[in-house]
Design an enzyme around this catalytic site. Structure first.
Site, PDB file in Angstrom:
ATOM      1  N   ASP A 162      -8.477   1.320   7.470  1.00  0.00           N
ATOM      2  CA  ASP A 162      -9.214   0.073   7.864  1.00  0.00           C
ATOM      3  C   ASP A 162      -7.770  -1.009   7.590  1.00  0.00           C
ATOM      4  O   ASP A 162      -6.720  -0.608   7.355  1.00  0.00           O
ATOM      5  CB  ASP A 162     -10.191  -0.534   6.468  1.00  0.00           C
ATOM      6  CG  ASP A 162      -9.491  -0.512   5.205  1.00  0.00           C
ATOM      7  OD1 ASP A 162      -8.749   0.411   4.878  1.00  0.00           O
ATOM      8  OD2 ASP A 162      -9.626  -1.465   4.445  1.00  0.00           O
ATOM      9  N   GLU A 190      -9.636   0.165   1.940  1.00  0.00           N
ATOM     10  CA  GLU A 190      -8.493  -0.081   0.798  1.00  0.00           C
ATOM     11  C   GLU A 190      -8.285  -1.606   0.816  1.00  0.00           C
ATOM     12  O   GLU A 190      -7.926  -2.152  -0.404  1.00  0.00           O
ATOM     13  CB  GLU A 190      -7.302   0.513   1.422  1.00  0.00           C
ATOM     14  CG  GLU A 190      -6.302   0.441   0.170  1.00  0.00           C
ATOM     15  CD  GLU A 190      -5.149  -0.826   0.342  1.00  0.00           C
ATOM     16  OE1 GLU A 190      -4.585  -0.887  -0.514  1.00  0.00           O
ATOM     17  OE2 GLU A 190      -5.362  -1.445   1.227  1.00  0.00           O
TER      18      GLU A 190
HETATM   19 ZN   LIG Z   1      -2.201  -0.941   3.158  1.00  0.00          ZN
END
Ligand SMILES: [Zn+2]
Length: 440
Positions: free
Chosen positions: A79, A144
């Protein structure tokens, strides 16, 4: 001829996998498209490494080695953060165009470059029927950037299968040029710990009322006093061992004026800490827990006295301090029981990973692929998904094998993010050599 891995990176950067804290805002179709493209670009990896889905779009690959005694986990996340200033970008943020010898786009450095380099190294080794000496796991997160659940779920899955990793490698450091004043050589910085990110809220409640008849010491004044007290009184500072070792290793490359100070970093103790604090906010942050007052709210109207005043405090906890010791410091420093302190979210600092054989393997691979660089440990200021892996592994390292200039490091989460084509190709080679060098 361009390296085939570069085209794979371009194809994957073009898919805007922007994650959101609010799951309903995530474009699931985009993430589906990314996983489909990944499978197309890395057919052998998907065929032979039995991918296990983790969370919504995370993946865990298992590559059986000749032994499963000391498994290795290579991490990355797919992501990216959103682009909210597209007009500032020199080239389209999701165009993945090549200009001036670099691929430009969101995610090239953070963290698709790392993900694709690791995959390309594995794909190449699979084509050669290479079998690693130890089991290799690839763990790719999908949230994340928003502290999502993919990483803790991957840890749970590894635990369920009884996997105790020998070491874990995630994003963090790099082959950083212009990283230290007076040091010309690039530094191969490997994060051996990271500060804990914790958020607090300070809240004062009072009578409120009309602005024409204010009483002294109302909620906003008490909150302001609490904030200035917190700003003036820091927690105790010291120079942690990884920073001392970083300075020692850089000493031979530093200017003559700084060399003695750095070479003797270990013996200088409090003096060194004072020098770092005086050198500015960045070096100072290397020595202690920091408090940043971020959000503030009081009355919504100019002629109304606030009945509740609030401040958000973002705390970066140094190794050695804890959430509990931070709370104690905050309460004692504010010294006002009308200021309520609550914890919004909390993460302890990560334990310091040892500099033993696994660290030595990363170091040796850096020396081989980047002979001009000085490998060194450091304390990371930012948080990564790898913090969740400290529960099942004592050796967690944070490093991406890419040469990055200062401008490139500053482009992460900002604009004009780009990764050099040659730097990417070196990164693929680094991963390949790392896997080949894993010992029996
Ligand atoms: Zn990162």
């Amino acid at each position: 001829m361009t390296h085939r891995g570069v085209e794979k990176l371009q194809a994957l950067v073009r898919i805007p996998t922007v994650s959101h804290r609010d799951r309903s805002l995530v474009d699931v179709g985009v993430f589906d498209a990314f996983l489909a493209e990944l499978a197309t670009q890395f057919p052998l990896l998907h065929e032979r490494l039995e991918p296990t889905p983790v969370d919504t779009h995370g993946l865990l690959f298992h590559w059986p080695g000749r032994s499963a005694d000391r498994p290795v986990v290579l991490m990355a996340h797919l992501d990216v953060v959103p682009v909210d200033d597209e007009e500032r970008w020199t080239h389209p943020p999701f165009g993945a165009e090549i200009h001036d010898g670099a691929v430009w786009g969101r995610g090239t450095l953070d963290d698709k470059g790392q993900l694709v380099a690791a995959c390309e190294a594995v794909e190449t080794l699979l084509e050669q029927d290479f079998v690693p000496a130890q089991d290799v796991w690839l763990s790719f997160g999908c949230n994340e950037e928003v502290s999502g659940d993919a990483a803790p779920l991957a840890v749970a899955e590894l635990e369920r299968r009884g996997v105790r990793p020998w070491f874990v490698l995630d994003e963090g450091g790099a082959i950083a040029a212009e990283a230290f004043p007076g040091v010309a050589a690039p530094i191969g910085v490997i994060g051996v710990t990271e500060k804990g990110v914790t958020s607090l809220e300070l809240r004062v409640e009072g009578r409120g009322g009309h602005a024409s008849t204010p009483a002294r010491n109302g909620p906003t004044a008490r909150l302001a006093r609490a904030i200035t007290r917190l700003d003036r009184h820091q927690m105790s500072a010291s120079t942690p061992e990884p920073t001392v070792e970083l300075l020692r290793r850089l000493a031979p490359h530093a200017s003559a004026a700084l060399r003695p100070l750095m070479a003797n970093a270990g013996r200088l103790g409090p003096l060194l800490t004072r020098v770092l604090i005086a050198a500015g906010p960045e070096p100072a942050a290397m020595t202690r827990t920091t408090f940043a007052i971020t959000t503030l709210s009081g009355s919504p109207a100019l002629n109304v006295i606030a009945s509740t005043a609030r401040a958000g405090v973002n705390v970066r906890i140094m190794v050695g301090d804890t959430v509990a010791s931070v709370l104690e410091h905050v309460r004692r420093t504010i010294d006002d029981d009308q200021v309520r302190v609550s914890v919004v979210d909390q993460h302890e600092p990560s334990p310091v990973s040892p500099m033993d054989e696994a660290f030595g393997l990363l170091e040796a691979t850096i020396r081989e692929v980047f002979p001009d660089a000085v490998p060194a440990p450091y304390v990371m200021m930012a948080a990564t998904d790898s913090r969740f892996f400290t529960r099942i592994c004592t050796r967690v390292y944070r490093f991406a094998p890419f040469r990055m200039t200062k401008a490139q490091r500053e482009s992460i989460h900002a604009y004009d993010e780009h990764l050099g084509v040659d730097a990417f190709v070196d990164g693929v080679r680094w991963y390949q050599r790392l896997i080949e060098r894993i010992p029996e």
